[in-house]
Design a protein around this motif. Structure first.
Motif, PDB file in Angstrom:
ATOM      1  N   VAL A   1       0.745  -0.933   0.470  1.00 24.83           N
ATOM      2  CA  VAL A   1      -0.459  -0.381  -0.267  1.00 24.83           C
ATOM      3  C   VAL A   1       0.897   1.252  -0.209  1.00 24.83           C
ATOM      4  O   VAL A   1       0.255   2.276  -0.522  1.00 24.83           O
ATOM      5  N   THR A   2       2.228   1.156   0.529  1.00 19.63           N
ATOM      6  CA  THR A   2       2.793   2.235   0.405  1.00 19.63           C
ATOM      7  C   THR A   2       3.231   2.772  -0.682  1.00 19.63           C
ATOM      8  O   THR A   2       3.023   3.850  -1.063  1.00 19.63           O
ATOM      9  N   TYR A   3       3.191   1.878  -2.228  1.00 23.33           N
ATOM     10  CA  TYR A   3       3.950   2.140  -2.946  1.00 23.33           C
ATOM     11  C   TYR A   3       2.182   2.632  -3.892  1.00 23.33           C
ATOM     12  O   TYR A   3       2.783   3.682  -4.942  1.00 23.33           O
ATOM     13  N   ALA A   4       1.287   2.442  -3.485  1.00 24.98           N
ATOM     14  CA  ALA A   4       0.364   3.160  -3.898  1.00 24.98           C
ATOM     15  C   ALA A   4      -0.361   4.394  -3.426  1.00 24.98           C
ATOM     16  O   ALA A   4      -0.602   4.826  -4.064  1.00 24.98           O
ATOM     17  N   ALA A   5      -0.819   4.020  -2.121  1.00 24.63           N
ATOM     18  CA  ALA A   5      -1.328   5.442  -1.426  1.00 24.63           C
ATOM     19  C   ALA A   5      -0.573   6.320  -1.352  1.00 24.63           C
ATOM     20  O   ALA A   5      -0.817   7.415  -1.300  1.00 24.63           O
ATOM     21  N   GLY A   6       0.414   5.742  -1.289  1.00 24.29           N
ATOM     22  CA  GLY A   6       1.955   7.092  -0.860  1.00 24.29           C
ATOM     23  C   GLY A   6       2.106   8.440  -1.892  1.00 24.29           C
ATOM     24  O   GLY A   6       2.696   9.035  -1.421  1.00 24.29           O
ATOM     25  N   VAL A   7       1.734   7.989  -2.886  1.00 20.77           N
ATOM     26  CA  VAL A   7       1.651   8.522  -4.160  1.00 20.77           C
ATOM     27  C   VAL A   7       0.698   9.914  -4.200  1.00 20.77           C
ATOM     28  O   VAL A   7       1.251  10.802  -4.397  1.00 20.77           O
ATOM     29  N   ALA A   8      -0.215   9.526  -3.359  1.00 16.98           N
ATOM     30  CA  ALA A   8      -1.147  10.799  -3.489  1.00 16.98           C
ATOM     31  C   ALA A   8      -0.623  11.647  -2.096  1.00 16.98           C
ATOM     32  O   ALA A   8      -0.669  13.229  -2.629  1.00 16.98           O
ATOM     33  N   TRP A   9       0.454  11.129  -1.405  1.00 17.41           N
ATOM     34  CA  TRP A   9       0.787  12.123  -0.539  1.00 17.41           C
ATOM     35  C   TRP A   9       1.943  13.130  -1.416  1.00 17.41           C
ATOM     36  O   TRP A   9       1.788  14.007  -1.228  1.00 17.41           O
ATOM     37  N   ALA A  10       2.925  12.100  -2.121  1.00 22.59           N
ATOM     38  CA  ALA A  10       3.710  12.704  -2.914  1.00 22.59           C
ATOM     39  C   ALA A  10       3.440  13.994  -3.625  1.00 22.59           C
ATOM     40  O   ALA A  10       3.963  15.031  -3.451  1.00 22.59           O
ATOM     41  N   LEU A  11       1.982  13.545  -4.155  1.00 22.89           N
ATOM     42  CA  LEU A  11       1.874  15.002  -5.157  1.00 22.89           C
ATOM     43  C   LEU A  11       1.378  15.816  -4.179  1.00 22.89           C
ATOM     44  O   LEU A  11       1.963  17.187  -4.839  1.00 22.89           O
ATOM     45  N   ALA A  12       0.581  15.891  -3.623  1.00 25.46           N
ATOM     46  CA  ALA A  12       0.528  17.057  -2.443  1.00 25.46           C
ATOM     47  C   ALA A  12       1.089  17.541  -1.294  1.00 25.46           C
ATOM     48  O   ALA A  12       0.975  18.937  -2.327  1.00 25.46           O
ATOM     49  N   GLU A  13       2.557  16.635  -1.463  1.00 31.24           N
ATOM     50  CA  GLU A  13       3.594  17.784  -0.964  1.00 31.24           C
ATOM     51  C   GLU A  13       4.158  18.749  -2.007  1.00 31.24           C
ATOM     52  O   GLU A  13       4.981  19.666  -2.209  1.00 31.24           O
ATOM     53  N   ASP A  14       3.861  17.998  -3.669  1.00 29.54           N
ATOM     54  CA  ASP A  14       4.708  18.905  -4.776  1.00 29.54           C
ATOM     55  C   ASP A  14       3.304  20.170  -5.302  1.00 29.54           C
ATOM     56  O   ASP A  14       3.684  20.500  -6.011  1.00 29.54           O
TER      57      ASP A  14
ATOM     58  N   LEU B   1       0.660  19.448  -5.856  1.00 24.96           N
ATOM     59  CA  LEU B   1      -0.771  18.671  -6.833  1.00 24.96           C
ATOM     60  C   LEU B   1      -1.580  17.680  -5.424  1.00 24.96           C
ATOM     61  O   LEU B   1      -1.523  16.458  -5.982  1.00 24.96           O
ATOM     62  N   ALA B   2      -2.422  18.799  -5.186  1.00 22.65           N
ATOM     63  CA  ALA B   2      -3.244  17.932  -4.022  1.00 22.65           C
ATOM     64  C   ALA B   2      -4.177  16.789  -4.740  1.00 22.65           C
ATOM     65  O   ALA B   2      -5.091  17.293  -6.108  1.00 22.65           O
ATOM     66  N   VAL B   3      -4.590  15.795  -4.387  1.00 24.95           N
ATOM     67  CA  VAL B   3      -5.462  14.888  -5.181  1.00 24.95           C
ATOM     68  C   VAL B   3      -6.752  14.749  -3.710  1.00 24.95           C
ATOM     69  O   VAL B   3      -6.889  14.613  -3.028  1.00 24.95           O
ATOM     70  N   GLY B   4      -8.339  14.284  -4.699  1.00 23.63           N
ATOM     71  CA  GLY B   4      -8.682  14.050  -3.376  1.00 23.63           C
ATOM     72  C   GLY B   4      -8.934  12.058  -3.297  1.00 23.63           C
ATOM     73  O   GLY B   4      -8.005  11.634  -3.572  1.00 23.63           O
ATOM     74  N   GLY B   5     -10.022  11.829  -2.489  1.00 21.94           N
ATOM     75  CA  GLY B   5     -10.386  10.143  -2.984  1.00 21.94           C
ATOM     76  C   GLY B   5     -10.548   9.304  -3.761  1.00 21.94           C
ATOM     77  O   GLY B   5     -10.831   9.780  -5.074  1.00 21.94           O
ATOM     78  N   PHE B   6     -10.112   8.613  -3.655  1.00 16.79           N
ATOM     79  CA  PHE B   6      -9.885   7.744  -4.812  1.00 16.79           C
ATOM     80  C   PHE B   6     -10.130   5.795  -3.952  1.00 16.79           C
ATOM     81  O   PHE B   6      -9.984   6.010  -3.052  1.00 16.79           O
ATOM     82  N   ASP B   7     -10.651   5.062  -5.472  1.00 14.89           N
ATOM     83  CA  ASP B   7     -10.845   3.489  -5.116  1.00 14.89           C
ATOM     84  C   ASP B   7      -9.955   3.168  -5.935  1.00 14.89           C
ATOM     85  O   ASP B   7      -9.958   3.820  -7.653  1.00 14.89           O
ATOM     86  N   ALA B   8      -8.635   2.185  -6.194  1.00  9.43           N
ATOM     87  CA  ALA B   8      -8.534   1.714  -7.187  1.00  9.43           C
ATOM     88  C   ALA B   8      -8.103   0.094  -6.742  1.00  9.43           C
ATOM     89  O   ALA B   8      -7.587  -0.210  -5.555  1.00  9.43           O
ATOM     90  N   ALA B   9      -8.535  -0.138  -7.702  1.00  9.21           N
ATOM     91  CA  ALA B   9      -7.976  -1.525  -7.904  1.00  9.21           C
ATOM     92  C   ALA B   9      -6.806  -1.814  -9.292  1.00  9.21           C
ATOM     93  O   ALA B   9      -6.288  -1.859  -9.735  1.00  9.21           O
TER      94      ALA B   9
END
Length: 406
Positions: A111-124, A126-134
């Motif tokens: 999960v770190t490799y997937a959910a962590g992308v949202a955190w990293a984008l926000a740090e730059d 580029l904030a994103v909202g919620g999402f579901d992913a498979a």
């Protein structure tokens, strides 16, 4: 996965999925898990590095290609700030959380490799909202073929398009996504890797190798047509355990950084007089590490020059020298990798070397077109003789970057 008959045990081949098959797998998993339709499916490739190992965090050069094997992510936005993730490896154990709560130390495992992308984008910014992913993937796991970067980059392009971040349409924007994925791996997943894997997954072009200069993250697309030269690139997944966050990788990076400080340079790329640099280092381990990095950067330059000149058949000795340097000076091979390389050479490979971070994972062999099955048989037989786990094989073709597939 397909098999080829062998007197002792079958030779196993890792097959790449088509866009349609990968998209269908990810979308069906999404529907089963979340009870709704995804907004789309995106895919990002794994990579194999032709040459230039452990150079990316030293300001050096490397030359990867994107694989046809990819990680597929079906994704849809949520308006409540929540996040859901599920993998085809454990469909019965979906992860649920909140985007705002994801940060280094708050998630673990894949999960770190997937959910962590949202955190990293926000740090730059580029904030994103919620999402579901498979997630569904045919990139071999633990093989040193960047399955983690493929996951990060597939999520990055999915979130980029779903939330209109506008970064995926050109190389400058993709370079920004690369940076976010690197931060994900370094800071959320805790793996002290360089940026080659993410650059290969996001910035490669079909039919080209990516010459990456990590001093300034500039790239040059190098035409790479092995079929036109009557050759193939056989990838040998040794199945030896491979992990980049167990301390060994980070230790070598720290040694290189310490050596650079002693030499008074920002990175080892700035070393221009290797004999003088080695004489200035009092620590033997530092000398070996520096010797590998400096000579490996030179091998990347020579390899790229041969390919550009239409002399790809002449690069075998560079591959062989790279492996020996990684075995002796950088000490990142293992018995399985060494046996794979030796057996491939004995079976007629023009050159062979370990690829990726090492400590297990994969080797590559440059072979005559059509000879991959025979070379694979020879490697599998050598593994059986050594009582190693059976290896798995694939033929690598320079493929395209992360993109939407459905």
């Amino acid at each position: 996965m397909s098999t080829v008959a062998h007197p002792d045990r079958p030779v196993r081949w890792a097959e790449a999925w088509s866009d349609e098959e990968g998209a269908a797998r990810a979308a069906e998993l999404f529907r089963r898990t979340y009870g709704r339709e995804p907004e789309g499916v995106w895919a990002a490739p794994g990579r194999v590095n032709l040459i230039g190992e452990h150079t990316d965090y030293n300001g050096g050069l490397c030359l990867p290609i994107a694989l046809p094997h990819r990680t597929f992510v079906a994704l849809a936005r949520r308006d409540d700030g929540g996040a859901g993730l599920v993998s085809d490896l454990a469909p019965e154990r979906p992860w649920r959380g909140r985007v705002a709560d994801v940060a280094p130390g708050t998630v673990e495992g894949w999960v770190t490799y997937a959910a962590g992308v949202a955190w990293a984008l926000a740090e730059d910014g580029l904030a994103v909202g919620g999402f579901d992913a498979a997630v569904a993937s045919c990139v071999p796991l633990g093989a040193g073929l960047s399955s983690s970067a493929a996951l990060e980059c597939s999520v990055a392009v999915a979130l980029d398009e779903a939330y209109g971040l506008g970064q995926g349409g050109d190389d400058a924007g993709r370079s920004r996504l690369v940076t976010a994925c690197i931060r994900t791996e370094n800071e959320v997943a805790g793996a002290a890797t360089g940026g080659m894997d993410q650059a290969a997954s996001l910035r490669s072009q079909q039919g080209h190798a990516l010459l990456l200069d990590t001093r300034d993250d500039s790239v040059t697309q190098v035409p790479f047509d092995l079929a036109g030269a009557g050759l193939e690139l056989l990838v040998i997944d040794t199945k030896a355990p491979h992990s980049l966050n167990d301390g060994q990788y980070a230790a070598r990076r720290a040694t290189c950084e310490a050596a650079a400080r002693v030499l008074g340079v920002g990175t080892l790329r700035e070393v221009t007089d290797l004999p003088a640099a080695l004489a200035a280092l009092g620590d033997e381990e530092q000398r070996r590490r520096v010797r590998h990095v400096v000579t490996e950067i030179a091998r990347v330059e020579d390899f790229a020059a041969e390919v550009r000149a239409g002399q790809v058949r002449q690069v075998g000795h560079l591959m062989d020298a790279s492996h020996e340097s990684l075995r002796v000076d950088y000490e990142v091979t293992c018995p399985e990798l060494d046996v794979a390389v030796a057996a491939a050479r004995a079976a007629g490979a023009l050159g062979a070397r370990m690829t990726g971070g090492g400590f297990g994972g994969s080797a590559i062999a440059l072979v005559e077109a059509g000879s991959s099955p025979a070379v694979a048989e020879a490697v599998a037989a050598a593994f059986a003789e050594q009582r190693f786990a059976a290896p798995e094989f694939l033929v690598a073709v320079a493929s395209g970057p992360a993109r939407r597939v459905s």
